[in-house]
Design an enzyme around this catalytic site. Structure first.
Site, PDB file in Angstrom:
ATOM      1  N   SER A 126       0.663  -1.208  -0.031  1.00  0.00           N
ATOM      2  CA  SER A 126      -0.034   0.014   0.041  1.00  0.00           C
ATOM      3  C   SER A 126       0.819   1.217   0.021  1.00  0.00           C
ATOM      4  O   SER A 126       1.988   1.330   0.500  1.00  0.00           O
ATOM      5  CB  SER A 126      -0.813  -0.079   1.412  1.00  0.00           C
ATOM      6  N   TYR A 150      -1.639  -0.600  10.521  1.00  0.00           N
ATOM      7  CA  TYR A 150      -1.792  -1.223   9.423  1.00  0.00           C
ATOM      8  C   TYR A 150      -0.745  -1.116   8.482  1.00  0.00           C
ATOM      9  O   TYR A 150      -0.069  -2.109   7.784  1.00  0.00           O
ATOM     10  CB  TYR A 150      -3.133  -0.708   8.784  1.00  0.00           C
ATOM     11  N   LYS A 154       2.238  -3.803   6.569  1.00  0.00           N
ATOM     12  CA  LYS A 154       2.449  -3.974   5.292  1.00  0.00           C
ATOM     13  C   LYS A 154       4.087  -3.875   5.091  1.00  0.00           C
ATOM     14  O   LYS A 154       4.681  -4.667   4.288  1.00  0.00           O
ATOM     15  CB  LYS A 154       1.773  -2.962   4.388  1.00  0.00           C
TER      16      LYS A 154
HETATM   17  P1  NAD Z   1     -10.911  -7.073   1.338  1.00  0.00           P
HETATM   18  O1  NAD Z   1     -11.205  -7.036   2.950  1.00  0.00           O
HETATM   19  O2  NAD Z   1     -12.361  -6.671   0.529  1.00  0.00           O
HETATM   20  O3  NAD Z   1     -10.143  -8.432   1.037  1.00  0.00           O
HETATM   21  C1  NAD Z   1      -9.399  -9.139   1.651  1.00  0.00           C
HETATM   22  C2  NAD Z   1      -9.791 -10.631   1.848  1.00  0.00           C
HETATM   23  O4  NAD Z   1      -9.125 -11.267   2.442  1.00  0.00           O
HETATM   24  C3  NAD Z   1     -11.260 -10.651   2.579  1.00  0.00           C
HETATM   25  O5  NAD Z   1     -12.172 -11.608   1.658  1.00  0.00           O
HETATM   26  C4  NAD Z   1     -11.092 -11.420   3.791  1.00  0.00           C
HETATM   27  O6  NAD Z   1     -12.141 -12.313   4.251  1.00  0.00           O
HETATM   28  C5  NAD Z   1      -9.769 -12.054   3.367  1.00  0.00           C
HETATM   29  N1  NAD Z   1      -9.004 -12.522   4.610  1.00  0.00           N
HETATM   30  C6  NAD Z   1      -8.537 -11.693   5.350  1.00  0.00           C
HETATM   31  N2  NAD Z   1      -7.745 -12.118   6.490  1.00  0.00           N
HETATM   32  C7  NAD Z   1      -7.499 -13.543   5.914  1.00  0.00           C
HETATM   33  C8  NAD Z   1      -6.790 -14.579   6.398  1.00  0.00           C
HETATM   34  N3  NAD Z   1      -6.139 -14.412   7.593  1.00  0.00           N
HETATM   35  N4  NAD Z   1      -7.031 -15.733   5.878  1.00  0.00           N
HETATM   36  C9  NAD Z   1      -7.633 -15.945   4.970  1.00  0.00           C
HETATM   37  N5  NAD Z   1      -8.521 -14.760   4.144  1.00  0.00           N
HETATM   38  C10 NAD Z   1      -8.469 -13.552   4.854  1.00  0.00           C
HETATM   39  O7  NAD Z   1      -9.869  -5.946   0.956  1.00  0.00           O
HETATM   40  P2  NAD Z   1      -9.264  -5.426  -0.365  1.00  0.00           P
HETATM   41  O8  NAD Z   1      -9.554  -4.075  -0.427  1.00  0.00           O
HETATM   42  O9  NAD Z   1      -9.757  -6.440  -1.475  1.00  0.00           O
HETATM   43  O10 NAD Z   1      -7.602  -5.450  -0.125  1.00  0.00           O
HETATM   44  C11 NAD Z   1      -6.821  -6.621  -0.615  1.00  0.00           C
HETATM   45  C12 NAD Z   1      -5.453  -6.607  -0.121  1.00  0.00           C
HETATM   46  O11 NAD Z   1      -5.038  -5.122  -0.780  1.00  0.00           O
HETATM   47  C13 NAD Z   1      -5.241  -6.353   1.318  1.00  0.00           C
HETATM   48  O12 NAD Z   1      -4.127  -7.004   1.858  1.00  0.00           O
HETATM   49  C14 NAD Z   1      -5.178  -4.851   1.564  1.00  0.00           C
HETATM   50  O13 NAD Z   1      -4.426  -4.502   2.714  1.00  0.00           O
HETATM   51  C15 NAD Z   1      -4.469  -4.194   0.453  1.00  0.00           C
HETATM   52  N6  NAD Z   1      -4.541  -3.049   0.150  1.00  0.00           N
HETATM   53  C16 NAD Z   1      -5.949  -2.595   0.129  1.00  0.00           C
HETATM   54  C17 NAD Z   1      -6.270  -1.148  -0.383  1.00  0.00           C
HETATM   55  C18 NAD Z   1      -7.647  -0.794  -0.345  1.00  0.00           C
HETATM   56  O14 NAD Z   1      -7.775   0.649  -0.222  1.00  0.00           O
HETATM   57  N7  NAD Z   1      -8.763  -1.572  -0.525  1.00  0.00           N
HETATM   58  C19 NAD Z   1      -5.234  -0.453  -0.633  1.00  0.00           C
HETATM   59  C20 NAD Z   1      -3.941  -0.788  -0.567  1.00  0.00           C
HETATM   60  C21 NAD Z   1      -3.554  -2.123  -0.275  1.00  0.00           C
HETATM   61  C1  WQD Z   2      -9.614   9.726   0.868  1.00  0.00           C
HETATM   62  C2  WQD Z   2     -10.020  11.218   1.039  1.00  0.00           C
HETATM   63  C3  WQD Z   2     -10.238  11.783   3.379  1.00  0.00           C
HETATM   64  C4  WQD Z   2     -13.980   9.926   3.916  1.00  0.00           C
HETATM   65  C5  WQD Z   2      -7.153   4.671   3.060  1.00  0.00           C
HETATM   66  C6  WQD Z   2      -6.062   4.229   4.013  1.00  0.00           C
HETATM   67  C7  WQD Z   2      -5.007   3.489   2.998  1.00  0.00           C
HETATM   68  C8  WQD Z   2      -5.418   2.687   1.598  1.00  0.00           C
HETATM   69  C9  WQD Z   2      -6.536   3.138   0.944  1.00  0.00           C
HETATM   70  C10 WQD Z   2      -5.162   0.247   2.392  1.00  0.00           C
HETATM   71  C11 WQD Z   2      -9.036  11.936   2.360  1.00  0.00           C
HETATM   72  C12 WQD Z   2     -11.288  12.171   2.581  1.00  0.00           C
HETATM   73  C13 WQD Z   2     -12.611  10.423   3.374  1.00  0.00           C
HETATM   74  C14 WQD Z   2     -14.920  10.574   4.475  1.00  0.00           C
HETATM   75  C15 WQD Z   2     -13.454  12.365   3.613  1.00  0.00           C
HETATM   76  N1  WQD Z   2      -5.977   1.478   2.061  1.00  0.00           N
HETATM   77  N2  WQD Z   2     -12.673  11.558   3.425  1.00  0.00           N
HETATM   78  N3  WQD Z   2     -14.797  12.107   4.344  1.00  0.00           N
HETATM   79  O1  WQD Z   2      -7.275   7.796   3.930  1.00  0.00           O
HETATM   80  O2  WQD Z   2      -6.507   8.090   1.389  1.00  0.00           O
HETATM   81  O3  WQD Z   2      -6.503   5.869   2.301  1.00  0.00           O
HETATM   82  O4  WQD Z   2      -7.626   3.806   1.873  1.00  0.00           O
HETATM   83  O5  WQD Z   2      -4.021   0.058   2.231  1.00  0.00           O
HETATM   84  O6  WQD Z   2      -4.117   2.776   3.925  1.00  0.00           O
HETATM   85  O7  WQD Z   2      -5.600   5.152   4.840  1.00  0.00           O
HETATM   86  O8  WQD Z   2      -8.562   6.917   1.852  1.00  0.00           O
HETATM   87  O9  WQD Z   2     -10.916   6.999   0.955  1.00  0.00           O
HETATM   88  O10 WQD Z   2     -10.446   7.175   3.455  1.00  0.00           O
HETATM   89  O11 WQD Z   2      -9.665   9.185   2.057  1.00  0.00           O
HETATM   90  O12 WQD Z   2     -13.248  13.778   3.591  1.00  0.00           O
HETATM   91  O13 WQD Z   2     -15.823  10.291   4.870  1.00  0.00           O
HETATM   92  O14 WQD Z   2     -11.406  11.414   1.465  1.00  0.00           O
HETATM   93  O15 WQD Z   2      -9.703  12.871   4.162  1.00  0.00           O
HETATM   94  O16 WQD Z   2      -8.832  13.184   1.889  1.00  0.00           O
HETATM   95  P1  WQD Z   2      -7.316   7.237   2.200  1.00  0.00           P
HETATM   96  P2  WQD Z   2     -10.230   7.648   2.016  1.00  0.00           P
END
Ligand code: NAD
Ligand code: WQD
Length: 338
Positions: A126, A150, A154
């Site tokens: 991330s 979190y 990562k």
């Molecule tokens: P998500 O929660 O929708 O998907 C993750 C899936 O993993 C879920 O279906 C959950 O049930 C499963 N899971 C969690 N822990 C597990 C375990 N111990 N064993 C088996 N299954 C497990 O999340 P997502 O948005 O699809 O994210 C996928 C990956 O990408 C995550 O690792 C997340 O940290 C990373 N990521 C997400 C974002 C984002 O904003 N969505 C941004 C950057 C990185």
């Molecule tokens: C986006 C913008 C908020 C909600 C998060 C995690 C990051 C990554 C992606 C996993 C910001 C603003 C938000 C609301 C708002 N996940 N906002 N009102 O914070 O960039 O990233 O998701 O890896 O780790 O921190 O995303 O969508 O929460 O926010 O004003 O109700 O929207 O302040 O500027 P963020 P977000």
């Protein structure tokens, strides 16, 4: 010969979209998911799009026996590792849960991967791993300094993968740093389905447009950005999925360790996104500006140059497509998820 890909977390938001793109390109997909943040109904959506249900194990990446069974039975060539907990606030309240699930879970999985002599692993990292930057723009070589539990999980998994590479030079590793994934599959059959109140902006706006929530709370309009609200790099989940396939192709050609940003490189503000969503949905999005959210940065977007050079990949969907696709999913999901 067909390659078989284990997709951990494959019933989740990004994993399910990537499973679809893999299946549409002829890969055999095996899913492992413990349903902690998803439901088995996602399999129905995948089947509607691809005409097939991928083989699925409901189980945990920390379950050594289950991993052994999967690797013995399914002849996995590559692993795409999405399974993880991702709620920043929950991570602060339950650090041990996050360390155990995300770090211990990854170690257990990597141990099984090494024993089974899997060739490639692709990890969901991330942009949260970066420290703050005054220019808001991040290249892969910038200092790493996550400020929340979190993000620290990562970074720890990234470090473990870098150590693994030293002793296992034939293992291909891709560390992909996502920016802000949004949108849904254009079919409207799969998408993000956050439990409870959404933490992220896009699903919150979609709820307001549906009338599920009264108004959007904008977290601060006094940032040093053009309109004072936070700037982010929103990337369509389908583009993100295709970025994984590009990384897989790269690792098939060269057994490297690569660390790559997956973003568009184009920042949008909270107000920009709100305005585009209003046009796309035809709904008014009432909002109220409240104080800044703790831990938020003013701006964060990718320098996507390395992804273009190394993976020959770039994000193609614009912000309109992202909003249109989430809006279609938002209207459909009530009939799909039961
Ligand atoms: P998500 O929660 O929708 O998907 C993750 C899936 O993993 C879920 O279906 C959950 O049930 C499963 N899971 C969690 N822990 C597990 C375990 N111990 N064993 C088996 N299954 C497990 O999340 P997502 O948005 O699809 O994210 C996928 C990956 O990408 C995550 O690792 C997340 O940290 C990373 N990521 C997400 C974002 C984002 O904003 N969505 C941004 C950057 C990185
Ligand atoms: C986006 C913008 C908020 C909600 C998060 C995690 C990051 C990554 C992606 C996993 C910001 C603003 C938000 C609301 C708002 N996940 N906002 N009102 O914070 O960039 O990233 O998701 O890896 O780790 O921190 O995303 O969508 O929460 O926010 O004003 O109700 O929207 O302040 O500027 P963020 P977000």
């Amino acid at each position: 010969m067909t390659s078989t890909i284990l997709v951990t977390g494959g019933l989740g938001y990004i994993g399910s979209h990537t499973a679809v793109e893999l299946m549409e390109r002829g890969f055999d997909v095996v899913i492992l998911d413990n349903l902690s943040n998803s439901s088995e109904s996602v399999l129905g959506g995948i089947e509607k799009i691809t005409g097939k249900k991928p083989k699925t194990y409901i189980g945990d990446i920390r379950d050594r026996e289950m991993l052994q069974t999967i690797f013995k039975t399914d002849h996995i060539d590559s692993v795409m590792h999405f399974a993880g907990l991702k709620a920043v606030g929950e991570g602060e309240e339950k650090p041990l849960l996050y360390l155990d699930n995300n770090v211990t879970g990854s170690i257990t999985l990597f141990d099984a991967i090494m024993k089974a002599e899997v060739k490639r692993v692709i990890f969901s990292s991330s942009a949260t791993v970066y420290g703050e930057s005054d220019t808001f723009k991040y290249t892969e070589d910038m200092p790493l300094n996550p400020i929340n539990v979190y993000g620290k999980t990562k970074l720890k998994v990234e470090e473990i993968l870098r150590e693994l590479k030293k002793t296992n030079p034939t293992l291909g590793i891709a560390i992909l740093r996502y920016f802000n994934p949004v949108g849904a599959h254009p079919s409207g059959y799969i998408g993000e389905n956050p439990k409870g109140t959404p933490n992220n902006l896009m699903p919150y706006i979609a709820d307001v447009a549906m009338g599920i929530r009264e108004k959007l709370f904008i977290f601060g309009d006094d940032y040093p950005t053009p309109d004072g609200t936070g700037l982010r790099d929103y990337i369509h989940v389908k583009d993100l999925a295709l970025g994984h396939i590009a990384a897989l192709n790269k690792l098939e050609a060269h057994t490297d360790l690569i660390t790559v940003n997956l973003g568009t490189g184009k920042p949008f503000s909270v107000l920009d996104l709100t305005q585009v969503f209003e046009v796309v949905s035809g709904k008014k999005i009432p909002y109220e500006v409240v104080s800044r959210r703790k831990g938020d940065v003013a701006g964060c977007f990718a320098d996507p140059t390395l992804a273009k050079e190394l993976l020959r990949w770039e994000a193609l969907s614009d912000i309109n497509a992202m909003c249109k696709d989430i809006w279609r999913w938002q209207q459909n999901k009530i009939n799909i998820i039961r």
